[in-house]
Scaffold this motif. Structure first.
Motif, PDB file in Angstrom:
ATOM      1  N   THR A  60       0.864  -1.182   0.000  1.00  0.00           N
ATOM      2  CA  THR A  60       0.000   0.000   0.000  1.00  0.00           C
ATOM      3  C   THR A  60       0.898   1.229   0.000  1.00  0.00           C
ATOM      4  OG1 THR A  60      -0.101   0.107   2.422  1.00  0.00           O
ATOM      5  CG2 THR A  60      -1.832  -1.168   1.304  1.00  0.00           C
ATOM      6  N   VAL A  61       0.359   2.337  -0.452  1.00  0.00           N
ATOM      7  CA  VAL A  61       1.085   3.604  -0.423  1.00  0.00           C
ATOM      8  C   VAL A  61       0.114   4.682   0.043  1.00  0.00           C
ATOM      9  CG1 VAL A  61       0.683   4.106  -2.866  1.00  0.00           C
ATOM     10  CG2 VAL A  61       2.626   5.136  -1.728  1.00  0.00           C
ATOM     11  N   ASP A  62       0.554   5.523   0.976  1.00  0.00           N
ATOM     12  CA  ASP A  62      -0.319   6.594   1.452  1.00  0.00           C
ATOM     13  C   ASP A  62      -0.052   7.881   0.684  1.00  0.00           C
ATOM     14  OD1 ASP A  62       1.906   7.877   2.656  1.00  0.00           O
ATOM     15  OD2 ASP A  62       1.522   6.961   4.607  1.00  0.00           O
ATOM     16  N   GLU A  63      -0.760   8.937   1.054  1.00  0.00           N
ATOM     17  CA  GLU A  63      -0.645  10.196   0.303  1.00  0.00           C
ATOM     18  C   GLU A  63       0.735  10.839   0.410  1.00  0.00           C
ATOM     19  OE1 GLU A  63      -2.143  10.911   4.374  1.00  0.00           O
ATOM     20  OE2 GLU A  63      -2.952   9.714   2.739  1.00  0.00           O
ATOM     21  N   ASP A  64       1.504  10.487   1.446  1.00  0.00           N
ATOM     22  CA  ASP A  64       2.876  10.988   1.609  1.00  0.00           C
ATOM     23  C   ASP A  64       3.899  10.010   1.048  1.00  0.00           C
ATOM     24  OD1 ASP A  64       2.011  13.302   2.929  1.00  0.00           O
ATOM     25  OD2 ASP A  64       2.001  12.262   4.869  1.00  0.00           O
ATOM     26  N   TRP A  65       3.447   9.023   0.332  1.00  0.00           N
ATOM     27  CA  TRP A  65       4.280   7.969  -0.249  1.00  0.00           C
ATOM     28  C   TRP A  65       4.998   7.144   0.807  1.00  0.00           C
ATOM     29  CZ3 TRP A  65       5.283   5.709  -5.026  1.00  0.00           C
ATOM     30  CH2 TRP A  65       4.382   6.105  -6.024  1.00  0.00           C
ATOM     31  N   GLY A  66       4.279   6.885   1.897  1.00  0.00           N
ATOM     32  CA  GLY A  66       4.735   5.895   2.869  1.00  0.00           C
ATOM     33  C   GLY A  66       4.273   4.535   2.361  1.00  0.00           C
ATOM     34  N   MET A  67       5.206   3.634   2.116  1.00  0.00           N
ATOM     35  CA  MET A  67       4.887   2.330   1.528  1.00  0.00           C
ATOM     36  C   MET A  67       5.019   1.233   2.565  1.00  0.00           C
ATOM     37  SD  MET A  67       6.920   2.763  -2.070  1.00  0.00           S
ATOM     38  CE  MET A  67       8.306   3.673  -1.388  1.00  0.00           C
ATOM     39  N   LEU A  68       4.035   0.335   2.574  1.00  0.00           N
ATOM     40  CA  LEU A  68       4.024  -0.817   3.465  1.00  0.00           C
ATOM     41  C   LEU A  68       3.666  -2.056   2.665  1.00  0.00           C
ATOM     42  CD1 LEU A  68       1.848   0.475   6.454  1.00  0.00           C
ATOM     43  CD2 LEU A  68       4.253  -0.162   6.573  1.00  0.00           C
ATOM     44  N   LEU A  69       4.214  -3.187   3.055  1.00  0.00           N
ATOM     45  CA  LEU A  69       3.761  -4.444   2.480  1.00  0.00           C
ATOM     46  C   LEU A  69       2.420  -4.806   3.101  1.00  0.00           C
ATOM     47  CD1 LEU A  69       7.017  -6.614   2.523  1.00  0.00           C
ATOM     48  CD2 LEU A  69       5.950  -5.510   0.550  1.00  0.00           C
ATOM     49  N   THR A  70       1.535  -5.377   2.321  1.00  0.00           N
ATOM     50  CA  THR A  70       0.294  -5.924   2.860  1.00  0.00           C
ATOM     51  C   THR A  70       0.637  -7.235   3.561  1.00  0.00           C
ATOM     52  OG1 THR A  70      -0.155  -7.164   0.845  1.00  0.00           O
ATOM     53  CG2 THR A  70      -1.083  -4.914   0.986  1.00  0.00           C
ATOM     54  N   ALA A  71      -0.348  -7.845   4.198  1.00  0.00           N
ATOM     55  CA  ALA A  71      -0.108  -9.136   4.855  1.00  0.00           C
ATOM     56  C   ALA A  71       0.380 -10.166   3.834  1.00  0.00           C
ATOM     57  CB  ALA A  71      -1.385  -9.616   5.553  1.00  0.00           C
ATOM     58  N   GLU A  72      -0.211 -10.170   2.640  1.00  0.00           N
ATOM     59  CA  GLU A  72       0.212 -11.104   1.593  1.00  0.00           C
ATOM     60  C   GLU A  72       1.633 -10.794   1.115  1.00  0.00           C
ATOM     61  OE1 GLU A  72      -0.011 -14.255  -1.275  1.00  0.00           O
ATOM     62  OE2 GLU A  72      -0.892 -13.861   0.676  1.00  0.00           O
ATOM     63  N   GLY A  73       1.936  -9.516   0.929  1.00  0.00           N
ATOM     64  CA  GLY A  73       3.287  -9.123   0.524  1.00  0.00           C
ATOM     65  C   GLY A  73       4.315  -9.512   1.570  1.00  0.00           C
ATOM     66  N   ALA A  74       3.964  -9.323   2.838  1.00  0.00           N
ATOM     67  CA  ALA A  74       4.882  -9.691   3.926  1.00  0.00           C
ATOM     68  C   ALA A  74       5.069 -11.206   3.984  1.00  0.00           C
ATOM     69  CB  ALA A  74       4.360  -9.167   5.251  1.00  0.00           C
ATOM     70  N   ARG A  75       4.008 -11.962   3.729  1.00  0.00           N
ATOM     71  CA  ARG A  75       4.118 -13.418   3.730  1.00  0.00           C
ATOM     72  C   ARG A  75       5.091 -13.883   2.637  1.00  0.00           C
ATOM     73  NH1 ARG A  75       2.860 -17.431   0.960  1.00  0.00           N
ATOM     74  NH2 ARG A  75       1.582 -16.346  -0.574  1.00  0.00           N
ATOM     75  N   ILE A  76       4.967 -13.296   1.454  1.00  0.00           N
ATOM     76  CA  ILE A  76       5.863 -13.653   0.347  1.00  0.00           C
ATOM     77  C   ILE A  76       7.296 -13.245   0.687  1.00  0.00           C
ATOM     78  CG2 ILE A  76       6.443 -13.101  -2.055  1.00  0.00           C
ATOM     79  CD1 ILE A  76       3.375 -12.888  -2.529  1.00  0.00           C
ATOM     80  N   ARG A  77       7.463 -12.062   1.235  1.00  0.00           N
ATOM     81  CA  ARG A  77       8.800 -11.566   1.590  1.00  0.00           C
ATOM     82  C   ARG A  77       9.462 -12.453   2.633  1.00  0.00           C
ATOM     83  NH1 ARG A  77      13.147 -10.852   2.591  1.00  0.00           N
ATOM     84  NH2 ARG A  77      14.330  -8.974   2.954  1.00  0.00           N
ATOM     85  N   ARG A  78       8.683 -12.855   3.660  1.00  0.00           N
ATOM     86  CA  ARG A  78       9.228 -13.706   4.729  1.00  0.00           C
ATOM     87  C   ARG A  78       9.564 -15.112   4.245  1.00  0.00           C
ATOM     88  NH1 ARG A  78       5.206 -11.224   7.887  1.00  0.00           N
ATOM     89  NH2 ARG A  78       3.849 -12.990   7.487  1.00  0.00           N
ATOM     90  N   ALA A  79       8.905 -15.555   3.188  1.00  0.00           N
ATOM     91  CA  ALA A  79       9.139 -16.909   2.671  1.00  0.00           C
ATOM     92  C   ALA A  79      10.502 -17.047   1.999  1.00  0.00           C
ATOM     93  CB  ALA A  79       8.035 -17.296   1.684  1.00  0.00           C
ATOM     94  N   VAL A  80      11.131 -15.931   1.674  1.00  0.00           N
ATOM     95  CA  VAL A  80      12.464 -15.987   1.076  1.00  0.00           C
ATOM     96  C   VAL A  80      13.458 -16.271   2.189  1.00  0.00           C
ATOM     97  CG1 VAL A  80      14.255 -14.683  -0.144  1.00  0.00           C
ATOM     98  CG2 VAL A  80      11.854 -14.366  -0.752  1.00  0.00           C
ATOM     99  N   PRO A  81      14.180 -17.367   2.078  1.00  0.00           N
ATOM    100  CA  PRO A  81      15.121 -17.713   3.157  1.00  0.00           C
ATOM    101  C   PRO A  81      16.254 -16.682   3.218  1.00  0.00           C
ATOM    102  CG  PRO A  81      15.449 -19.158   1.270  1.00  0.00           C
ATOM    103  CD  PRO A  81      14.258 -18.289   0.965  1.00  0.00           C
ATOM    104  N   GLY A  82      16.502 -16.153   4.395  1.00  0.00           N
ATOM    105  CA  GLY A  82      17.571 -15.180   4.551  1.00  0.00           C
ATOM    106  C   GLY A  82      18.910 -15.823   4.815  1.00  0.00           C
ATOM    107  N   ARG A  83      18.865 -16.989   5.427  1.00  0.00           N
ATOM    108  CA  ARG A  83      20.095 -17.693   5.764  1.00  0.00           C
ATOM    109  C   ARG A  83      20.785 -18.234   4.535  1.00  0.00           C
ATOM    110  NH1 ARG A  83      19.831 -20.579  11.471  1.00  0.00           N
ATOM    111  NH2 ARG A  83      20.810 -18.760  12.316  1.00  0.00           N
ATOM    112  N   GLY A  84      22.064 -17.996   4.459  1.00  0.00           N
ATOM    113  CA  GLY A  84      22.851 -18.545   3.372  1.00  0.00           C
ATOM    114  C   GLY A  84      22.742 -17.769   2.068  1.00  0.00           C
TER     115      GLY A  84
END
Length: 146
Positions: A58-82
């Protein structure tokens, strides 16, 4: 469209779901770290349009951007280790392509981008000046002090 998806993946790697990320020196710095280039205003606008249109941010009127719950789920699914940070956008890009993307109609105000770009370039100039001074001092010091 591939360029837009790659940029959306880079932006997605820099966002989270709790703190809004604005178009600031910090966002440009993060992008530069991941891609070793600075995005244009149009590239940030296009990447955001893909994420918002696909329902991952999502993006607000000041261009503050946040991941939605679905976006965060996809982002977290990427393994950070290694993995190196620069590999994460590639993995996210592949996931976005497999998912299919849509675009929202957004316009990033030039004044917001220009302020962020100027701040980033000013900070870079200061880093370069400090590095030069440090190098100069190390080469100038008398031998016994080295």
């Amino acid at each position: 469209m591939d360029f837009d998806v790659d940029d959306a993946a880079t932006l997605m790697a820099l966002l989270d779901e709790k703190r809004p990320r604005r178009v600031t020196q910090s966002l440009l710095s993060g992008w530069d770290m991941l891609q070793t280039d600075l995005p244009s205003r149009e590239r940030i606008e296009s990447a955001t349009a893909v994420l918002v249109g696909t329902g991952l941010a999502t993006v607000d009127e000041d261009w503050g951007m946040l991941l939605t719950a679905e976006g965060a789920r996809i982002r977290r699914a990427v393994p950070g280790r290694g993995l190196g940070m620069r590999q994460i956008p590639g993995i996210l890009g592949a996931q976005l392509r497999a998912r299919g993307v849509a675009r929202a109609d957004l316009t990033l105000p030039a004044a917001l981008y220009d302020a962020a770009y100027s701040a980033y370039m000013e900070a870079a100039a200061h880093r370069e000046e400090r590095a030069y001074r440090r190098h100069w001092w190390e080469t100038w010091k008398p031998r016994r002090q080295r």
